[in-house]
Design a protein around this motif. Sequence first.
Motif, PDB file in Angstrom:
ATOM      1  N   UNK A  76       0.843  -1.202   0.000  1.00 37.87           N
ATOM      2  CA  UNK A  76       0.000   0.000   0.000  1.00 37.87           C
ATOM      3  C   UNK A  76       0.881   1.257   0.000  1.00 37.87           C
ATOM      4  N   UNK A  77       2.015   1.161   0.672  1.00 38.27           N
ATOM      5  CA  UNK A  77       2.952   2.286   0.704  1.00 38.27           C
ATOM      6  C   UNK A  77       3.430   2.650  -0.683  1.00 38.27           C
ATOM      7  N   UNK A  78       3.735   1.637  -1.474  1.00 43.92           N
ATOM      8  CA  UNK A  78       4.227   1.897  -2.831  1.00 43.92           C
ATOM      9  C   UNK A  78       3.120   2.476  -3.716  1.00 43.92           C
ATOM     10  N   UNK A  79       1.917   1.945  -3.569  1.00 45.32           N
ATOM     11  CA  UNK A  79       0.779   2.453  -4.359  1.00 45.32           C
ATOM     12  C   UNK A  79       0.593   3.954  -4.085  1.00 45.32           C
ATOM     13  N   UNK A  80       0.652   4.301  -2.808  1.00 46.37           N
ATOM     14  CA  UNK A  80       0.392   5.671  -2.393  1.00 46.37           C
ATOM     15  C   UNK A  80       1.525   6.629  -2.805  1.00 46.37           C
ATOM     16  N   UNK A  81       2.764   6.201  -2.623  1.00 45.82           N
ATOM     17  CA  UNK A  81       3.871   7.107  -2.967  1.00 45.82           C
ATOM     18  C   UNK A  81       3.980   7.259  -4.488  1.00 45.82           C
ATOM     19  N   UNK A  82       3.742   6.183  -5.252  1.00 42.65           N
ATOM     20  CA  UNK A  82       3.737   6.300  -6.719  1.00 42.65           C
ATOM     21  C   UNK A  82       2.678   7.304  -7.168  1.00 42.65           C
ATOM     22  N   UNK A  83       1.491   7.196  -6.571  1.00 40.99           N
ATOM     23  CA  UNK A  83       0.374   8.068  -6.954  1.00 40.99           C
ATOM     24  C   UNK A  83       0.705   9.537  -6.662  1.00 40.99           C
ATOM     25  N   UNK A  84       1.191   9.805  -5.462  1.00 41.60           N
ATOM     26  CA  UNK A  84       1.419  11.197  -5.075  1.00 41.60           C
ATOM     27  C   UNK A  84       2.656  11.783  -5.736  1.00 41.60           C
ATOM     28  N   UNK A  85       3.543  10.904  -6.151  1.00 40.17           N
ATOM     29  CA  UNK A  85       4.707  11.358  -6.901  1.00 40.17           C
ATOM     30  C   UNK A  85       4.270  11.875  -8.275  1.00 40.17           C
ATOM     31  N   UNK A  86       3.277  11.186  -8.859  1.00 36.70           N
ATOM     32  CA  UNK A  86       2.751  11.596 -10.174  1.00 36.70           C
ATOM     33  C   UNK A  86       2.172  13.005 -10.130  1.00 36.70           C
ATOM     34  N   UNK A  87       1.502  13.357  -9.052  1.00 37.66           N
ATOM     35  CA  UNK A  87       0.926  14.713  -8.979  1.00 37.66           C
ATOM     36  C   UNK A  87       1.887  15.683  -8.291  1.00 37.66           C
ATOM     37  N   UNK A  88       3.092  15.221  -7.953  1.00 40.72           N
ATOM     38  CA  UNK A  88       4.095  16.067  -7.300  1.00 40.72           C
ATOM     39  C   UNK A  88       3.525  16.702  -6.022  1.00 40.72           C
ATOM     40  N   UNK A  89       2.981  15.843  -5.175  1.00 39.21           N
ATOM     41  CA  UNK A  89       2.408  16.325  -3.916  1.00 39.21           C
ATOM     42  C   UNK A  89       3.498  16.921  -3.031  1.00 39.21           C
ATOM     43  N   UNK A  90       3.144  18.028  -2.368  1.00 40.06           N
ATOM     44  CA  UNK A  90       4.089  18.684  -1.463  1.00 40.06           C
ATOM     45  C   UNK A  90       3.531  18.689  -0.041  1.00 40.06           C
ATOM     46  N   UNK A  91       4.415  18.524   0.926  1.00 40.05           N
ATOM     47  CA  UNK A  91       4.102  18.600   2.362  1.00 40.05           C
ATOM     48  C   UNK A  91       3.602  17.259   2.917  1.00 40.05           C
ATOM     49  N   UNK A  92       3.116  17.305   4.139  1.00 40.58           N
ATOM     50  CA  UNK A  92       2.604  16.092   4.791  1.00 40.58           C
ATOM     51  C   UNK A  92       1.175  15.858   4.328  1.00 40.58           C
ATOM     52  N   UNK A  93       0.797  14.605   4.224  1.00 42.15           N
ATOM     53  CA  UNK A  93      -0.576  14.267   3.868  1.00 42.15           C
ATOM     54  C   UNK A  93      -0.902  12.879   4.376  1.00 42.15           C
ATOM     55  N   UNK A  94      -2.188  12.583   4.418  1.00 44.24           N
ATOM     56  CA  UNK A  94      -2.621  11.266   4.884  1.00 44.24           C
ATOM     57  C   UNK A  94      -3.663  10.700   3.941  1.00 44.24           C
TER      58      UNK A  94
END
Length: 446
Positions: free
Chosen positions: A255-273
């Motif tokens: 699940x960690x990989x799914x989430x980090x891959x996804x947020x990397x695509x949108x170039x998410x910044x800062x902390x999120x949950x």
Amino acid sequence: MFEKVLIANRGEIALRIHRACKEMGIKTVAVHSTADADAMHVRLADESVCIGPPSSALSYLNITAILSAATITGVDAIHPGIGFLSENAKFAEMIEEHGFTFIGPTPEHISMMGDKITARSEAMKLGIPCVPGSDGAVEDINEAIELANGIGYPVIMKATAGGGGKGMQVAYSADEIPGKLSLCRTEAKAAFGNDDVYIEKYLGQPRHIEVQVLGDGQGNVVHLGERDCSLQRRHQKVLEEAPSPALNAEARAKIGKIVTDALSKIKYRSAGTIEFLYENGEFYFIEMNTRLQVEHPISEMICNIDLVREQLRVATGAPLGYGQEAIKMSGHSIECRINAEHPETFIPSPGRITDYHAPGGLGVRVDSAIYSGYAVPPYYDSLIAKLIVHGSTRNECLMRLRRALEEFVVGGVNTTIPLHQKLISDPDFLNGDYDIHWLEKWMGEE
Ligand code: MV4
């Protein structure tokens, strides 16, 4: 790095942010309502500005007053904390328009995740598993029935603007749809001014598992593992733990990989949950919070990372500077939310704190802004302290927690400390055997 930061919040989280700033050599500006003139966050800050009367709507939610305070004190950046304006895209946008830095995600990402229908469709596009359900808002009763028949009962109808458990209705058969849909819309309209509703398959006994992420806005994203937040009452979390007793390393990594891959695509910044329901070994996305969370310390404890420090760093435009392999999770952490409330009735108990002794020792952390002689005001939420304990195993964590709760003295107001003492001696809890409905059943409320 910033020279001066305005903290647009109160209570323990304002103090939490102040502490990270101090360690980084950053000056702080506190803002406060007239009811909070004696608050610890105000006392410790380098400067403070009164921004209005007790009512949050006129003080901690008063964008104009906060921006004026930022201008007068000449800060570089504003940290919104938790709640209040922390997920207000307009606030983030106005901060930037006024030439300050918003310590958080972009206004676009806040908006994207603030609307649950948009969040759901973005999550699907990004490859995050979602609860089976409607593609967007449901138009009318006929469409709702058609969708629900396809999904299978029970189904849950949710307000796109929902929050705090408001604007949700469960239907167990087609004939319940018209009534429940209308109820859902009416409640949503009244609470949020938006009656858009979507439908999902209703999961009966899930756990609430959320993954902590951190991004730099440049495509680097790491996760800090998950928190199990299933122990809640009326949508208020009571106790959280990390890691979840229900996950193994394989499920966590997946699940960690799914989430980090996804947020990397949108170039998410800062902390999120990213919040999931977890049932029968499957994760189902429900929503994303684009801010720090109350329970962030348990992730900090198992990963040895200061999330607020990282938020400040990436807000300056600095890259994360490390990848997932640098995140080493170790041991177990539990947070008990200590509220100024009666431990059985949950009736708020504001008033003067006559005695105060916080526990300490190895693996014990108390995030709180109260002190002996402080009067808990009646205007805000009743969280007065977070007791966060770390141990090398869940068992060690629990032994330490039991000891720390015994040591904790808060006199003059009712607190939920006795509730936590009972809770952590229950066999189901000790076995990690609980879902989102367990606590209310245990208290005889469901
Ligand atoms: C659900 C659900 C079951 N199935 N969605 C409640 C608050 C909101 N954030 C999402 N919530 C739920 N969504 C589906 N498809 C059950 C809940 C829910 C819940 C979720 C997390 C923690 C506590 C909860 C208590 C009651 C219901």
